[in-house]
Write a protein that holds these residues in place. Sequence first.
Motif, PDB file in Angstrom:
ATOM      1  N   GLY A  66     -11.428 -16.693  -3.289  1.00 40.22           N
ATOM      2  CA  GLY A  66     -10.305 -16.064  -2.596  1.00 40.22           C
ATOM      3  C   GLY A  66     -10.041 -16.712  -1.254  1.00 40.22           C
ATOM      4  N   LEU A  67     -11.123 -16.998  -0.513  1.00 41.71           N
ATOM      5  CA  LEU A  67     -10.947 -17.656   0.783  1.00 41.71           C
ATOM      6  C   LEU A  67     -10.371 -19.060   0.624  1.00 41.71           C
ATOM      7  CD1 LEU A  67     -14.242 -16.525   2.571  1.00 41.71           C
ATOM      8  CD2 LEU A  67     -11.920 -15.670   2.969  1.00 41.71           C
ATOM      9  N   VAL A  68     -10.887 -19.795  -0.364  1.00 40.71           N
ATOM     10  CA  VAL A  68     -10.363 -21.142  -0.604  1.00 40.71           C
ATOM     11  C   VAL A  68      -8.899 -21.076  -1.006  1.00 40.71           C
ATOM     12  CG1 VAL A  68     -10.559 -23.179  -2.066  1.00 40.71           C
ATOM     13  CG2 VAL A  68     -12.616 -22.096  -1.163  1.00 40.71           C
ATOM     14  N   LEU A  69      -8.587 -20.140  -1.915  1.00 40.02           N
ATOM     15  CA  LEU A  69      -7.194 -19.997  -2.338  1.00 40.02           C
ATOM     16  C   LEU A  69      -6.304 -19.572  -1.165  1.00 40.02           C
ATOM     17  CD1 LEU A  69      -5.134 -20.003  -4.629  1.00 40.02           C
ATOM     18  CD2 LEU A  69      -5.765 -17.627  -5.116  1.00 40.02           C
ATOM     19  N   GLY A  70      -6.796 -18.658  -0.298  1.00 38.37           N
ATOM     20  CA  GLY A  70      -6.031 -18.254   0.887  1.00 38.37           C
ATOM     21  C   GLY A  70      -5.812 -19.412   1.835  1.00 38.37           C
ATOM     22  N   LEU A  71      -6.855 -20.253   2.018  1.00 38.65           N
ATOM     23  CA  LEU A  71      -6.707 -21.421   2.875  1.00 38.65           C
ATOM     24  C   LEU A  71      -5.641 -22.372   2.335  1.00 38.65           C
ATOM     25  CD1 LEU A  71      -7.667 -23.151   5.251  1.00 38.65           C
ATOM     26  CD2 LEU A  71      -9.473 -24.061   3.737  1.00 38.65           C
ATOM     27  N   MET A  72      -5.718 -22.624   1.018  1.00 34.32           N
ATOM     28  CA  MET A  72      -4.744 -23.522   0.416  1.00 34.32           C
ATOM     29  C   MET A  72      -3.325 -22.961   0.542  1.00 34.32           C
ATOM     30  SD  MET A  72      -6.867 -24.613  -2.981  1.00 34.32           S
ATOM     31  CE  MET A  72      -5.476 -25.492  -3.652  1.00 34.32           C
ATOM     32  N   LEU A  73      -3.194 -21.659   0.292  1.00 31.51           N
ATOM     33  CA  LEU A  73      -1.872 -21.043   0.378  1.00 31.51           C
ATOM     34  C   LEU A  73      -1.355 -21.070   1.831  1.00 31.51           C
ATOM     35  CD1 LEU A  73       0.382 -19.558  -1.071  1.00 31.51           C
ATOM     36  CD2 LEU A  73      -0.859 -17.417  -0.714  1.00 31.51           C
TER      37      LEU A  73
END
Length: 444
Positions: free
Chosen positions: A400-407
């Motif tokens: 989730g954190l990685v996806l949030g960073l990418m987004l």
Amino acid sequence: MNARVSHDPEFRNDEIDLIALVSGLWRQRWLIASVMALVGAAAVAYAMLATPYYQAQSILKPTSLKSFDQLNLTGVYKVDRDQVLKRIGISLESYSTRYAFFQEHQALFQALEQPGMTLEQAFERLNESAFTILKPDAKRANSLSNYVGLSFVYPEGVDGPAVVNGLIAYAIEQERTRIAAEINTLVANRLSKLQSQIAAARIGYEADKQSKIAKLLEADSVKRANLIDELSGLRQQLKLRRQNRIAQLTEAMMIAEQLGIHKPATPSSMREIGQQSSNNLIRTEVNNQQIPLYFMGTEALGAERKALRARSSDDFTDPHVGEIEKQLRMLRHNREVEALRKRDNDDLFLAKLAKWEEESSYLQALKPELLLQDLVDVDQPAVSPLSPIKPKKLLIVVLGLVLGLMLGVMLALLRSVMSGLKPLPLAMLNPLPVEHAGHQLVQQ
């Protein structure tokens, strides 16, 4: 008039300015952090609120050789422990076995019931992916032992170990019942065959006995008829011999009467008839010639003829008559036939009956259920797991954190592009050089 337009070469740099890009992202770091925190919070919420799933499994291995040794020694049914393990694995994989277990133990699956869905439908959905059969890899030939296992992935609220252990116990009991039924069928067929053999042997023995009695009686009848015929002929012969003797005696009496022989005499004594002797002499005459019958004298001949005429039976004159009568008396009762008819238990005289009855008694006393106690060894029973296998909370939060960073980065880049948009120069709109474009305009 020709116009010549000339420009100095113009160099364009289409490469991305990394320093400017990083600088733009840094200026929007709070936007990236906010998006990252928002997506991370959503991941944490999902990890905390999602229904945890657990996994329970059990491993079965072949039982020891002694478990089936007594049953195999009966010769009725051959049990192979690896084959039994395979059959139980097939039963565990069978939908019918699982559904039958579900029907008998619906209380274990009550937690699966959801609004708008029946318990059967919930079980159908769970059965598609929750159960997995564990077995050695066929490509790995160096496997140390053969085994069959059952893995069950279940949501919180379901007693997974009870389901796994119960389903395995149910499959083992079902297989035990099937094998016992197969053994009972084979035993029943063997007993039926033995009863048929015993019945056929008794019928055959009775037929053989009656045939033997008939042959013995027929032989006695034929022998009796032959002896009676022989006795009748012998008596006729003796009677004829007596009549001939009477005729000979009558003829000899006539001759002796004419010769005046009334007492027994000899040819030499005939010369001295009428001569008186002064001395008492005893005369002995020896010769090797048969003396005619009339020399016996009329008195002796008459006495013998009278006795022959008074005789009522000639049987005593020939000892063979007595022998024949003895044989006829023996033929009145055939002791072998009487013994055959007096047999109270013909089964004692059947050669294979004792062996068949022994086998029949053994099969009737056979209890296959008692010989099928340990079909397999439960090497690893299912126990309650210490932690769920899913959701993997740490992995979900990290993703989730990685996806949030990418987004967040993507939003920041999009915002930078939108805010820094300018009109494009003529060189970017026209792919031809400026000089060449001017020359075309002059020609036109």
